[in-house]
Design an enzyme around this catalytic site. Structure first.
Site, short mmCIF file in Angstrom:
data_model
loop_
_atom_site.label_atom_id
_atom_site.label_comp_id
_atom_site.label_asym_id
_atom_site.label_seq_id
_atom_site.Cartn_x
_atom_site.Cartn_y
_atom_site.Cartn_z
N HIS A 1 46.75 38.00 32.99
CA HIS A 1 47.18 38.13 31.60
C HIS A 1 46.85 36.86 30.82
CE1 HIS A 1 49.92 41.71 32.43
NE2 HIS A 1 49.56 41.30 33.63
N ASP B 1 51.34 39.62 24.59
CA ASP B 1 51.26 40.52 25.73
C ASP B 1 52.43 41.49 25.66
OD1 ASP B 1 51.59 41.53 28.58
OD2 ASP B 1 49.89 40.19 28.90
N GLN C 1 34.85 33.56 39.34
CA GLN C 1 34.57 34.99 39.51
C GLN C 1 33.57 35.54 38.50
OE1 GLN C 1 37.55 37.85 40.94
NE2 GLN C 1 37.44 38.79 38.91
N HIS D 1 40.87 44.58 44.05
CA HIS D 1 42.19 45.19 43.91
C HIS D 1 42.29 46.03 42.63
CE1 HIS D 1 42.07 41.70 41.43
NE2 HIS D 1 43.28 41.88 40.95
N ASN E 1 41.74 42.75 34.56
CA ASN E 1 40.93 41.59 34.25
C ASN E 1 39.66 41.59 35.13
OD1 ASN E 1 40.75 38.89 32.87
ND2 ASN E 1 40.81 38.16 34.97
N GLU F 1 35.63 42.47 34.03
CA GLU F 1 34.57 41.51 34.32
C GLU F 1 33.45 42.18 35.11
OE1 GLU F 1 37.17 37.35 34.29
OE2 GLU F 1 36.39 38.11 36.19
N ASP G 1 49.30 48.62 37.72
CA ASP G 1 48.26 49.43 37.06
C ASP G 1 47.04 49.66 37.93
OD1 ASP G 1 47.73 46.64 36.83
OD2 ASP G 1 46.25 47.03 35.29
N GLN G 2 46.94 48.97 39.05
CA GLN G 2 45.70 48.96 39.83
C GLN G 2 45.29 50.33 40.38
OE1 GLN G 2 46.41 45.80 42.70
NE2 GLN G 2 46.94 44.37 41.05
#
Length: 465
Positions: free
Chosen positions: A17, A120, A343, A358, A362, A366, A382-383
């Site tokens: 976040h 957020d 990353q 996972h 974010n 990417e 949320d994954q």
């Protein structure tokens, strides 16, 4: 050009976040809008330390306001629990920002024509009650998951009604697992306390793109699910290419990038599970064997989840053991990194052809931005829903494990099969082509006249009206 409009950014205190709203600050500041970022001393420091793809110290339009919160517990993560319950003390401590935030808001509102607060969603209780006290202040909630996932929450709450005019979306949504299956009650209570504040927002911002899940952005706007029918899909927030000024101010390239320079195009799978989940020793052992047996080149970021305060030292430091002789066996073929890794730059490298992830949003954004397909291994919140978007809606990924068996060990043979399918099969090559095309379309969307650029322009025009 002076607008008399000031943006105040209030991120949530978890890395995925923090990173997204720091990237958004970069975008909004490019419109000559001053941006003030409000956070705890610890988490602002964390965000600045880990930002990649651009140099925040070169941006004079971004201002950090750091507030010390009372001491909170910062236990080590539990590798046998996928949800990061060890972070709950830091999540709850973030509520202590309300008082300093309100004081800062009062100061800025006295000198600005309009103050625009972008917060957020999980910081709503800190922000919204005080925003309504000022006539020249308005707030916009950042919805921190994909539009598909955000829409699915309300769709589930409404007992999964049929979408009469969109059978395909209905069938995709039917695959989502119940939220109660992977979110503990104390975090759900934390989420619901923030939902109560949504009706006071002036609109919603999404780190998504109409190229990716435009139909769900439209559904969100139509339904007014997030408390307002005003929604802007302004993603990707992250840079779509690596800034040369950033590279020039980086004294030394990371070892992973130097290693990637020596590998062939699309030949390496990048393996990382973000900052909130630790794998058990047994699962790490199976993953190591699966990587080795797959025969594919890899970069594996092997580190524990973040603590609530990543700078606090601890006498209990977990030593993650790999199978005996593993690193010698994969020398030249695999690289194990036990520290923070860049990353975005790894995903942008032409040698990276897949990402085992996972599916935090974010990381997902990417990967999508850089045109890299995924091997999805969701852990919590949320994954699992982001993973369905990737595998079933966008069709740019394979599943590593079956969600209904999430509490079971994922075996090395399952991992090996998933890697081979993504990296060395005709089906995987087709996914790679789709991912490359989607990434290209997303990158074009931020150019002049592109759908994302128009969304950002629209939002900026709205707030400086």
């Amino acid at each position: 050009m002076e607008h008399g409009v000031v943006v105040v950014m209030v991120p949530f205190v978890a890395q995925g976040h923090l990173n997204q709203l720091l990237h958004l600050s970069r975008l909004l500041s490019s419109y000559n809008l001053p941006v003030h970022i409000v956070g705890t001393t610890t988490h602002n420091r964390q965000a600045k330390l880990r930002v990649h793809g651009w140099n925040h110290t070169c941006n004079t339009n971004i201002h950090f306001h750091e507030f010390q919160t009372p001491e909170f517990e910062s236990p080590s993560p539990n590798p046998n629990t996928k949800f990061p319950s060890h972070l709950m003390p830091s999540f709850k401590a973030s509520s202590r920002l309300r008082e300093p935030f309100a004081k800062l808001l009062e100061e800025i509102s006295r000198v600005a024509r309009r103050v625009v607060v972008v917060h957020d969603f999980l910081m709503s209780t800190v922000v919204v009650q005080d925003v309504v006290s000022f006539a020249n202040v308005e707030s916009y909630a950042f919805q921190c998951a994909s539009a598909f996932t955000t829409f699915s929450y309300d769709w589930e709450e409404k007992r999964k009604p049929c979408l009469d005019d969109d059978v395909e979306s209905y069938m995709q949504l039917k695959k989502i697992p119940s939220l109660q299956d992977y979110v503990p009650p104390d975090f759900l209570e934390f989420v619901y306390s923030n939902i109560e504040c949504q009706k006071l927002n002036s609109g919603n911002i999404h780190d998504s793109c109409k190229v990716i899940d435009g139909k769900f952005i439209d559904l969100l706007s139509k339904e007014g699910i997030c408390g307002s029918t005003k929604n802007w899909a302004m993603g990707p927030f992250n840079p779509v290419s690596i800034d040369n000024n950033y590279l020039n101010t980086t004294s030394k390239r990371h070892s992973s990038l130097v290693w990637l320079d020596k590998q062939g195009q699309d030949s390496v799978i990048y393996v990382s599970f973000g900052t909130t989940t630790s794998l058990s020793d047994e699962q790490i052992h199976e993953l190591a064997i699966g990587l080795e047996k797959s025969g594919q080149k890899f970069i594996w970021v092997l580190r524990d989840a973040d603590k609530g305060d990543i700078f606090k030292s601890s006498s209990e430091v977990r030593r993650i053991e790999l199978p005996k002789g593993f690193e010698a066996k994969v020398e030249g073929k695999g690289l194990v990194i036990r520290e923070w890794a860049p990353q975005l730059e790894i995903l942008a490298h032409p040698a990276t052809g897949g990402f085992m992830s996972h599916c935090g949003w974010n990381s997902s954004m990417e990967s999508i931005t850089m045109g890299v397909p995924l091997a999805t291994w969701p852990m919590h919140t949320d994954q699992p829903r982001n993973a369905i978007l990737i595998t079933d809606v966008l069709k740019i990924g394979v599943s590593v494990g079956i969600w209904k068996h999430r509490n079971e060990l994922v075996t090395s043979s399952t991992i090996e099969e998933s890697i081979r399918k993504l990296m060395a099969s005709d089906e995987g090559n087709e996914m790679r082509k789709r991912a490359a095309k989607l990434g290209d379309d997303v990158r074009k969307s931020v150019e002049d006249g592109g759908v994302t650029r128009m969304e950002i322009d629209s939002f900026v025009s709205h707030i400086i009206r």
